[in-house]
Design a protein around this motif. Structure first.
Motif, short mmCIF file in Angstrom:
data_model
loop_
_atom_site.label_atom_id
_atom_site.label_comp_id
_atom_site.label_asym_id
_atom_site.label_seq_id
_atom_site.Cartn_x
_atom_site.Cartn_y
_atom_site.Cartn_z
N ILE A 25 0.90 -1.33 0.34
CA ILE A 25 -0.29 0.26 0.22
C ILE A 25 1.02 1.03 0.13
CG2 ILE A 25 -1.76 1.11 1.75
CD1 ILE A 25 -2.72 -1.46 2.43
N PHE A 26 1.93 1.41 0.40
CA PHE A 26 2.93 2.32 0.58
C PHE A 26 3.49 2.49 -0.38
CE2 PHE A 26 6.99 3.93 1.74
CZ PHE A 26 6.89 4.83 2.44
N PHE A 27 3.82 1.32 -1.21
CA PHE A 27 4.52 1.70 -2.57
C PHE A 27 3.89 2.36 -3.09
CE2 PHE A 27 6.22 -0.26 -6.62
CZ PHE A 27 7.32 0.25 -6.51
N ILE A 28 2.74 1.96 -3.87
CA ILE A 28 1.66 1.75 -4.67
C ILE A 28 1.50 3.30 -4.30
CG2 ILE A 28 -0.92 1.92 -5.29
CD1 ILE A 28 -0.27 -1.59 -4.79
N PHE A 29 0.98 4.44 -3.31
CA PHE A 29 0.59 5.62 -3.41
C PHE A 29 1.49 6.17 -3.35
CE2 PHE A 29 0.78 9.30 -0.65
CZ PHE A 29 -0.18 9.83 -0.43
N PHE A 30 3.01 6.06 -3.38
CA PHE A 30 4.03 6.89 -3.64
C PHE A 30 4.40 6.73 -5.05
CE2 PHE A 30 4.28 7.42 0.87
CZ PHE A 30 4.86 8.96 0.87
N VAL A 31 4.15 6.15 -5.58
CA VAL A 31 4.50 5.40 -6.85
C VAL A 31 3.04 6.33 -7.62
CG1 VAL A 31 3.67 4.17 -9.11
CG2 VAL A 31 5.36 3.26 -7.31
N ALA A 32 2.17 6.06 -7.24
CA ALA A 32 0.72 6.83 -7.42
C ALA A 32 1.09 8.15 -7.82
CB ALA A 32 -0.16 6.90 -7.03
N LEU A 33 2.00 8.96 -6.59
CA LEU A 33 1.57 10.80 -6.55
C LEU A 33 3.15 10.47 -7.36
CD1 LEU A 33 0.95 12.32 -4.19
CD2 LEU A 33 2.98 11.48 -3.11
N PHE A 34 3.49 9.79 -7.26
CA PHE A 34 4.97 10.53 -7.86
C PHE A 34 4.27 10.55 -9.67
CE2 PHE A 34 8.68 8.98 -10.77
CZ PHE A 34 9.60 10.39 -10.49
N GLY A 35 3.97 9.67 -10.18
CA GLY A 35 3.24 9.29 -11.74
C GLY A 35 2.03 10.52 -11.85
N TRP A 36 1.61 11.32 -10.88
CA TRP A 36 0.76 12.21 -10.74
C TRP A 36 1.33 13.69 -10.67
CZ3 TRP A 36 -0.32 16.75 -8.36
CH2 TRP A 36 -0.39 17.69 -8.24
N VAL A 37 2.42 13.66 -10.03
CA VAL A 37 3.66 15.10 -10.12
C VAL A 37 3.94 15.09 -11.76
CG1 VAL A 37 5.69 15.81 -9.54
CG2 VAL A 37 3.74 14.79 -7.62
N ILE A 38 4.34 13.94 -12.43
CA ILE A 38 5.46 13.97 -13.39
C ILE A 38 4.21 14.12 -14.82
CG2 ILE A 38 6.48 12.35 -15.09
CD1 ILE A 38 7.77 13.36 -12.50
N THR A 39 2.95 13.61 -15.09
CA THR A 39 1.66 13.99 -15.41
C THR A 39 1.07 15.24 -15.22
OG1 THR A 39 0.57 12.99 -14.56
CG2 THR A 39 1.89 11.81 -16.15
N ALA A 40 1.30 16.33 -13.92
CA ALA A 40 0.22 17.34 -13.79
C ALA A 40 1.30 18.35 -14.71
CB ALA A 40 0.38 17.43 -12.36
N LYS A 41 -0.37 19.75 -15.03
CA LYS A 41 0.07 20.22 -15.92
C LYS A 41 0.73 20.91 -15.30
CE LYS A 41 -4.32 19.50 -18.58
NZ LYS A 41 -5.77 20.10 -19.26
N LYS A 42 2.11 21.77 -15.41
CA LYS A 42 2.43 22.59 -15.16
C LYS A 42 1.90 24.58 -15.38
CE LYS A 42 5.74 19.69 -15.95
NZ LYS A 42 5.87 18.92 -14.81
N GLU A 43 1.08 24.65 -16.04
CA GLU A 43 -0.52 25.79 -15.23
C GLU A 43 -0.84 25.57 -14.07
OE1 GLU A 43 -1.96 29.47 -15.18
OE2 GLU A 43 0.27 28.97 -16.61
N HIS A 44 -1.54 24.12 -13.67
CA HIS A 44 -2.06 23.95 -12.35
C HIS A 44 -1.07 24.21 -11.82
CE1 HIS A 44 -4.80 22.02 -10.15
NE2 HIS A 44 -3.46 21.55 -9.13
N ILE A 45 0.29 23.65 -11.47
CA ILE A 45 1.00 23.71 -10.38
C ILE A 45 1.76 24.44 -10.29
CG2 ILE A 45 3.45 22.81 -9.72
CD1 ILE A 45 1.67 19.85 -9.97
N LYS A 46 1.75 25.82 -10.80
CA LYS A 46 2.16 27.36 -10.81
C LYS A 46 0.87 27.80 -9.85
CE LYS A 46 4.59 29.09 -13.99
NZ LYS A 46 4.73 30.28 -15.05
N GLN A 47 -0.95 27.78 -10.24
CA GLN A 47 -1.20 28.02 -10.16
C GLN A 47 -1.84 27.66 -8.33
OE1 GLN A 47 -5.38 27.14 -11.80
NE2 GLN A 47 -5.89 28.48 -10.18
N VAL A 48 -1.40 26.33 -8.36
CA VAL A 48 -1.56 25.97 -6.56
C VAL A 48 -0.77 26.72 -5.93
CG1 VAL A 48 -1.96 24.04 -5.67
CG2 VAL A 48 -3.08 23.71 -7.56
#
Length: 61
Positions: A25-48
């Motif tokens: 569970i720990f590993f899947i959570f952080f892999v999913a979080l890493f995947g979200w960070v990599i695929t997140a739109k840069k504009e959304h990251i800048k806005q947040v």
């Protein structure tokens, strides 16, 4: 104190599976979080990232 916990856990059948499930569970959570960070739109990251710096002059009641 650890010997009391170890003694109780040794009496449970199949207790070794729980640490493996927790690690999975720990590993899947952080892999999913890493995947979200990599695929997140840069504009959304800048806005947040600018949310704490915005001055809306709104009064909180």
């Amino acid at each position: 104190m650890l010997k009391f916990i170890k003694g109780n856990l040794e009496s449970i059948d199949g207790v070794a599976v729980y640490p493996m499930i927790s690690l999975l569970i720990f590993f899947i959570f952080f892999v999913a979080l890493f995947g979200w960070v990599i695929t997140a739109k840069k504009e959304h990251i800048k806005q947040v990232s600018n949310i704490p710096l915005e001055d809306d002059n709104q009064e909180i009641l």
